[in-house]
Design a protein around this motif. Structure first.
Motif, PDB file in Angstrom:
ATOM      1  N   PRO A  10       0.813  -1.218   0.000  1.00  0.00           N
ATOM      2  CA  PRO A  10       0.000   0.000   0.000  1.00  0.00           C
ATOM      3  C   PRO A  10       0.845   1.266   0.000  1.00  0.00           C
ATOM      4  O   PRO A  10       2.074   1.213   0.169  1.00  0.00           O
ATOM      5  CB  PRO A  10      -0.781  -0.132   1.307  1.00  0.00           C
ATOM      6  N   GLN A  14      -9.131  -2.871   2.542  1.00  0.00           N
ATOM      7  CA  GLN A  14      -8.916  -2.055   3.732  1.00  0.00           C
ATOM      8  C   GLN A  14     -10.245  -1.654   4.385  1.00  0.00           C
ATOM      9  O   GLN A  14     -10.322  -1.516   5.607  1.00  0.00           O
ATOM     10  CB  GLN A  14      -8.099  -0.816   3.369  1.00  0.00           C
ATOM     11  N   ASP A  15     -11.284  -1.486   3.579  1.00  0.00           N
ATOM     12  CA  ASP A  15     -12.612  -1.174   4.122  1.00  0.00           C
ATOM     13  C   ASP A  15     -13.179  -2.359   4.890  1.00  0.00           C
ATOM     14  O   ASP A  15     -13.857  -2.195   5.901  1.00  0.00           O
ATOM     15  CB  ASP A  15     -13.555  -0.769   2.992  1.00  0.00           C
ATOM     16  N   ALA A  72     -11.322  -4.545   6.481  1.00  0.00           N
ATOM     17  CA  ALA A  72     -10.566  -4.570   7.741  1.00  0.00           C
ATOM     18  C   ALA A  72     -11.126  -3.550   8.733  1.00  0.00           C
ATOM     19  O   ALA A  72     -11.216  -3.829   9.939  1.00  0.00           O
ATOM     20  CB  ALA A  72      -9.094  -4.294   7.461  1.00  0.00           C
ATOM     21  N   GLN A  73     -11.509  -2.387   8.235  1.00  0.00           N
ATOM     22  CA  GLN A  73     -12.081  -1.357   9.102  1.00  0.00           C
ATOM     23  C   GLN A  73     -13.398  -1.825   9.709  1.00  0.00           C
ATOM     24  O   GLN A  73     -13.625  -1.682  10.917  1.00  0.00           O
ATOM     25  CB  GLN A  73     -12.313  -0.082   8.297  1.00  0.00           C
TER      26      GLN A  73
END
Length: 253
Positions: free
Chosen positions: A89, A198-199, A201-202
């Motif tokens: 990333p 990543q969303d 994971a959030q």
């Protein structure tokens, strides 16, 4: 077409693009080391990739497309799918050098600790592009998406009851906090763009945080116009859910 000598000493690129056909490994390593913070660099090379971090993997020798971006992003693509095979990333640190006759490109990040090591045997072409970010406008905000669900709770599912929007936790703000018809807690995270890993994971972080302080079952639902293949796989592995919200619904089309 420009040679390595045209650009190797400049701090910022003067040219819109550079093409180096079959550069030597020393030339490629030096160019990448000096210029990766200024150019988007694309290599087409016979290479292999090793990853160490939360797991370990190895991509065998073959022809791959390698993309390096000034923000530290690294992508390794094969002949299939839109998602990269290996990636790092933004914020990762890139280095390049020659070792035992191979071009080595190393990308390292520290939180979490992850390293991608690329070994290149044959470099067919190196292309460097001085790209610029254009203005990207989103036609709908996440707040408008939440407004739509507040007015149309059955979009989530029949019997869904919105309870609190912008529910604060120590890990961040949950967009919408609700209950389903079985009185389970439902955590809804909204994204106005294509949702990525990543969303997921959030959302998982929010669900875990709420679950630790609740005796009820906690469900997590990601709401977005679309989702990447890798994010969808991660979503299913974590027993989370996805709802596709078409922006046209918000506009009443």
């Amino acid at each position: 077409m420009h040679t390595l000598d045209d650009l190797i000493e400049v701090e910022k690129p003067r040219n819109k693009y550079v093409i180096m056909e079959e550069p030597s490994k020393d030339e490629a390593a030096e160019f990448i080391k000096r210029n990766w913070r200024h150019f988007v660099i694309l290599l087409f090379a016979f290479s292999r990739v090793k990853y160490e971090g939360r797991a370990a993997s190895e991509l065998s020798w073959n022809d791959h497309i390698i993309i390096l971006k000034p923000d530290g992003t690294l992508l390794v693509h094969g002949p299939e799918k839109r998602e990269p095979i290996n990636w790092q990333p933004p914020g990762s640190i890139l280095t390049s050098f020659v070792k035992e006759g191979k071009l080595i490109i190393r990308s390292r990040r520290y939180r979490p600790r992850e390293v991608v090591l690329i070994e290149c045997e044959d470099i067919y072409v190196l292309i460097a592009m001085d790209t610029r970010s254009g203005e990207f406008r989103m036609f709908k905000s996440e707040a408008q998406m939440v407004d739509y669900v507040m007015k149309n709770p059955d979009f989530i599912e029949e019997g869904f009851i919105p309870v609190i929007r912008e529910y604060r936790t120590r890990f961040g703000i949950i967009d919408l906090f609700g209950r389903d018809k079985e009185n389970n807690i439902v955590v809804c995270e909204f994204k106005r763009r294509i949702a990525d890993i990543q969303d997921v994971a959030q959302l998982a972080l929010y669900v875990d945080a709420i679950q630790k302080n609740s005796k009820c079952k906690v469900r997590g639902i990601l709401v977005a116009p679309g989702i990447t293949d890798m994010a969808l796989i991660a979503l299913k592995e974590k027993n989370l859910e996805f709802r596709r919200l078409d922006p046209n619904k918000i506009m009443g089309r």
